[in-house]
Design an enzyme around this catalytic site. Structure first.
Site, PDB file in Angstrom:
ATOM      1  N   HIS B 218      28.643   4.847  -7.473  1.00  0.00           N
ATOM      2  CA  HIS B 218      28.925   3.109  -7.928  1.00  0.00           C
ATOM      3  C   HIS B 218      29.960   2.876  -7.902  1.00  0.00           C
ATOM      4  CE1 HIS B 218      27.000  -0.609  -8.975  1.00  0.00           C
ATOM      5  NE2 HIS B 218      27.700  -0.503  -9.914  1.00  0.00           N
ATOM      6  N   TYR B 222      33.027  -0.851  -6.052  1.00  0.00           N
ATOM      7  CA  TYR B 222      34.228  -1.441  -6.427  1.00  0.00           C
ATOM      8  C   TYR B 222      35.610  -1.517  -5.486  1.00  0.00           C
ATOM      9  CZ  TYR B 222      30.714  -3.158 -10.049  1.00  0.00           C
ATOM     10  OH  TYR B 222      30.140  -3.057 -11.134  1.00  0.00           O
ATOM     11  N   HIS B 369      19.322  -6.289  -2.585  1.00  0.00           N
ATOM     12  CA  HIS B 369      20.543  -6.222  -3.174  1.00  0.00           C
ATOM     13  C   HIS B 369      22.053  -5.620  -2.971  1.00  0.00           C
ATOM     14  CE1 HIS B 369      23.390  -5.750  -6.723  1.00  0.00           C
ATOM     15  NE2 HIS B 369      23.099  -4.579  -5.891  1.00  0.00           N
ATOM     16  N   PHE B 370      22.363  -4.988  -1.986  1.00  0.00           N
ATOM     17  CA  PHE B 370      23.437  -4.841  -1.765  1.00  0.00           C
ATOM     18  C   PHE B 370      23.794  -4.699   0.114  1.00  0.00           C
ATOM     19  CE2 PHE B 370      21.376  -0.218  -0.450  1.00  0.00           C
ATOM     20  CZ  PHE B 370      21.470  -1.155   1.026  1.00  0.00           C
ATOM     21  N   HIS B 371      22.871  -5.550   0.624  1.00  0.00           N
ATOM     22  CA  HIS B 371      23.100  -6.533   1.512  1.00  0.00           C
ATOM     23  C   HIS B 371      23.644  -7.782   0.951  1.00  0.00           C
ATOM     24  CE1 HIS B 371      21.315  -3.388   4.249  1.00  0.00           C
ATOM     25  NE2 HIS B 371      22.065  -3.704   4.869  1.00  0.00           N
ATOM     26  N   ARG B 432      12.498   1.589   0.840  1.00  0.00           N
ATOM     27  CA  ARG B 432      13.616   1.465   1.789  1.00  0.00           C
ATOM     28  C   ARG B 432      13.385   2.643   2.445  1.00  0.00           C
ATOM     29  NH1 ARG B 432      18.847   3.194  -2.217  1.00  0.00           N
ATOM     30  NH2 ARG B 432      19.882   3.264  -0.416  1.00  0.00           N
ATOM     31  N   ARG B 433      14.714   2.765   3.465  1.00  0.00           N
ATOM     32  CA  ARG B 433      14.548   4.168   3.997  1.00  0.00           C
ATOM     33  C   ARG B 433      14.036   4.519   5.119  1.00  0.00           C
ATOM     34  NH1 ARG B 433      18.975   7.878   0.101  1.00  0.00           N
ATOM     35  NH2 ARG B 433      20.621   6.686   1.416  1.00  0.00           N
TER      36      ARG B 433
END
Lengths: 193, 546
Positions: B218, B222, B369-371, B432-433
């Site tokens: 995680h 950042y 979310h992470f895209h 996902r995946r």
């Protein structure tokens, strides 16, 4: 520090941000503590070398509406891959893997647990009263080239019809999915798979 | 070969765009092949084993390799110009060699099909040792760069006592501190568990290695985004010609990132059995705290934009918005990336919200979310900042402003469509995946239409990506030399206002110690639980595909 005219807004915003964060934290704590709504946290270590002797996949009825479901995951199967339960009120799952990490998901419910080799995941699902019909079980963690073929079926039969049945994949009613600290197993596990 | 700052930055930044072209193409192929019941022309269709191979490459290249190359390149270029102190040339050369050899080695192993383990490489799946050695070399190479950066900073500090650290440098220092926090556990587990597993068949405890991985996983995000935040703080006021609304608030935000970006990893493991609810909840609270610096940043930048807009003649409640320099692709890109980050960040709060996570964990919601965050905010941010660097660093003129605008628009709109579709199917349980989500026709019908829509989003994104690669690599190859910096975007002196020295905010050593204490407190309990129960090692499982 910001210009004098700006400082006051800066402090006001910091207070607003802190209140948002505290509010979110408090609501999550309320659901976790007061309603006992927590993710699956219990696991018992198991030696993968001795799974055949120490872990019998299958379904066992423990009482009226109470079932114990033992599932073994492997590349690329769930065993048993067809589970039929009549009027379940409380389902005690015990799931483990014989090889790599898998992910156990009953599509359309809150049942969502990682299956980690070396550990038996132990958790309880209380299906909502209107849960009925066939549910798709998938593996949601990549486990190798056949990952996409890993699926099973859960069928919930209602003999005393309470509500009209939901079909696969609806999320209208979320099941309560709570953690149970101590699971006790009585008697011999019968393999019905 | 003598590696100076400019050569280092040129190689790493240009290389990161080459990787983006490769990884982005793989991304398009995945998005198309995942659509249920869609028959593709032969050239676009990939087999299941190829799917997982290119998915591994997509993840490792875009999530790990690009940020490392691009961020070290940015720092190498920008810090000597702001601080007027040179970086250690020998460390630069060593770092560049290690990062390039490591990155290329891991990529070759992945493309050869010897590491179909995805970017999370969960044990006991095992890859060819070259994958782990390559990754370790890449990360250790970035540590060598950080050593040079810190050495430079300390030299500047000795020469400039009592001067506040310029905000761009402060942000980059925070980036690298977070990166050291993040990668230390990764290096520990790769050396202790994964390399012995892959080379000598060591049995490892899977819960333990997952906990090490997410200890890293995680804080990694950042690392991706902090340099973009630092450049918002540095370039947006510069372009507007006004001081940052509050430099101390910006520094407080970076300190909060240093403190809280790492002790939050269990929010990726909410559904892992064997970790107690109390510890998961503790990480939930810390995750909510790490949302605060982003909210402070949004306020600070918007307030700066308002101040700039009013100084340029914007009146009324919202008139200042119209007076922003939207025609500048760098500025447009920076602000677009911030808006998108707001949306992506809020959906991240949902993932991190403990009970809600059960609904979305490992579903398509997560890539949605992470895209939105790394795929959208970070890519647009990096590319827009690279446009600003073209003149100063590469001495090239931006070849086409149209390409730059098209990139920002097509990419952000395409990604918006893609992510919204993935949020939707994720809420309906789509995983996902997974190369194929048809499940023999048993898939819920609610999955089909959004997956088709997501492919349209992916095609738009890909067109935007082509525009970005053309704008950057095209400018390098065919752009006019002696480029002129886009007005106000010349990298150099800090803003004249940035000289205030606040001893509390400048004492980074103290904040690093606090961060270390917080990390130890957050992780000592889960590790105690794992080890006190007795670990349960399992043998490795080969995934090498033919």
């Amino acid at each position: 520090m910001a210009n004098d005219e700006g400082v006051i807004y800066e402090y006001v915003w910091i207070v607003i941000v802190s209140a948002i964060v505290a509010g979110m934290a408090a609501s999550l704590a309320y659901y976790g503590i007061a309603l006992d709504l927590n993710p699956a946290c219990n696991a018992t270590p198991i030696d993968v070398g001795t799974l055949t002797e120490n872990f019998q996949p299958g379904v066992k009825q423990l009482g009226p509406g109470i079932y114990q479901v033992n599932i073994l995951a492997g590349q690329f199967f769930w065993n048993p891959n067809k589970i039929v339960l009549e009027d379940p009120v409380r389902i005690e799952f015990r799931i483990t893997s014989k090889d790599v990490v898998h992910g156990f998901e009953i599509v359309g419910t809150n049942v969502n647990v990682m299956v980690i080799p070396g550990y038996v995941a132990e958790f309880v699902w209380e299906p909502p009263k209107n849960a009925e019909g066939k549910y798709l079980i998938i593996c949601h963690e990549y486990c190798g080239v056949g990952h996409q073929f890993m699926q099973a079926e859960l069928e919930i039969k209602r003999t005393n019809t309470l509500l009209s049945g939901d079909s696969i994949g609806t999320t209208d009613d979320l099941g309560k999915f709570s953690e149970v600290k101590y699971l006790e197993f009585k008697g011999v596990i019968v393999d019905e798979g | 070969m003598r590696v100076n700052e400019e050569l280092f930055a040129k190689i790493t930044i240009a290389f990161s765009f080459v990787i983006m072209a490769v990884g982005g193409t793989f991304g398009l192929l995945q998005a198309l092949n995942r659509v249920p019941f869609l028959s593709l022309p032969g050239a676009l269709e990939v087999s299941d084993s190829t799917y997982y191979r290119i998915l591994t490459c997509h993840g490792v290249c875009l999530a790990v390799a690009i940020p490392i190359y691009w961020i070290t390149g940015l720092a190498a270029f920008i810090s000597p110009r702001i601080l007027k102190v040179e970086l250690d040339k020998r460390l630069l050369a060593l770092s560049l060699a290690m990062m390039l050899v490591g990155g290329v080695m891991a990529t070759i192993v992945i493309l050869a099909g010897k590491a179909n383990v995805l970017y999370t490489f969960y044990a006991p799946m095992t890859a060819h040792p070259g994958f782990y050695w390559g990754a370790a070399l890449l990360i250790l190479g970035s540590w060598v760069f950080i050593a040079a950066f810190v050495k430079q900073y300390l030299q500047w500090r000795r020469l400039n006592p009592g001067v506040g650290t310029p905000i761009a440098i402060y942000g980059l220092l925070a980036t690298f501190i977070v990166w050291i926090e993040a990668t230390t556990p990764l290096v520990i587990t790769v050396l202790k568990d994964f390399i012995p597993m892959s080379m000598f068949g060591k049995h490892v405890d899977v819960l333990e290695t997952r906990t090490w991985f997410w200890f890293f996983g995680h804080a990694l995000v950042y690392f991706w985004l902090l340099p973009v935040v630092a450049m918002w703080y540095y370039l947006i006021p510069k372009k507007l010609g006004v001081p940052l609304f509050s430099e101390s608030m910006a520094k407080v935000a970076f300190i909060l990132f240093i403190l809280a970006s790492t002790p939050v990893g269990l929010h990726h493991q909410f559904t892992d059995p064997g970790l107690a609810a109390e510890y998961k909840f503790m990480h939930t609270i810390l995750t909510l705290i790490v949302a605060t610096p982003s909210m402070l940043t949004g306020f600070n930048i918007l307030a700066t934009m308002e101040r700039g807009g009013r100084a340029r003649g914007g009146n009324g409640l919202l008139g200042w918005l119209a007076k922003q320099p939207w025609k500048d692709p760098v500025y447009l890109g920076l602000v677009t990336s911030m808006i998108i980050f707001g949306i992506g960040g809020i959906t991240g709060i949902i993932n991190a919200s403990y009970q809600l996570n059960m609904v979305v964990h490992n579903t398509a919601w997560v890539p949605g979310h992470f895209h939105m965050t790394v795929g959208n905010m970070v890519v647009i941010g990096y590319t827009a900042i690279t446009y600003a660097l073209l003149a100063d660093l590469f001495k090239r003129k931006l070849i086409s402003k149209t390409a730059a605008y098209s990139h920002i628009l097509l990419w952000s709109i395409g990604l918006f469509i893609f992510s919204l579709a993935y949020y939707y199917v994720g809420l309906h349980g789509a995983p996902r995946r997974t190369s194929n989500i048809e499940y023999g026709g048993l898939l819920p019908s609610t999955w089909i239409l959004p997956m088709e829509i997501s492919a349209i989003g992916a095609i738009l994104m890909f067109s935007g990506g082509v525009a970005a690669v053309y704008a950057v690599l095209g400018s390098l190859l065919f752009g006019k030399t002696k480029g002129v910096a886009i007005e106000g975007m010349k990298i150099g002196n800090p803003h004249p206002e940035t000289t205030e020295f606040n001893p509390l905010l400048e004492n980074l050593k103290m904040w690093v110690i606090f961060a270390a204490v917080l990390i130890i407190v957050a992780y000592i309990f889960p590790f105690y639980e794992i080890f006190s129960r007795g670990i349960s090692p399992v043998p490795p499982v080969e995934t090498g595909l033919s």
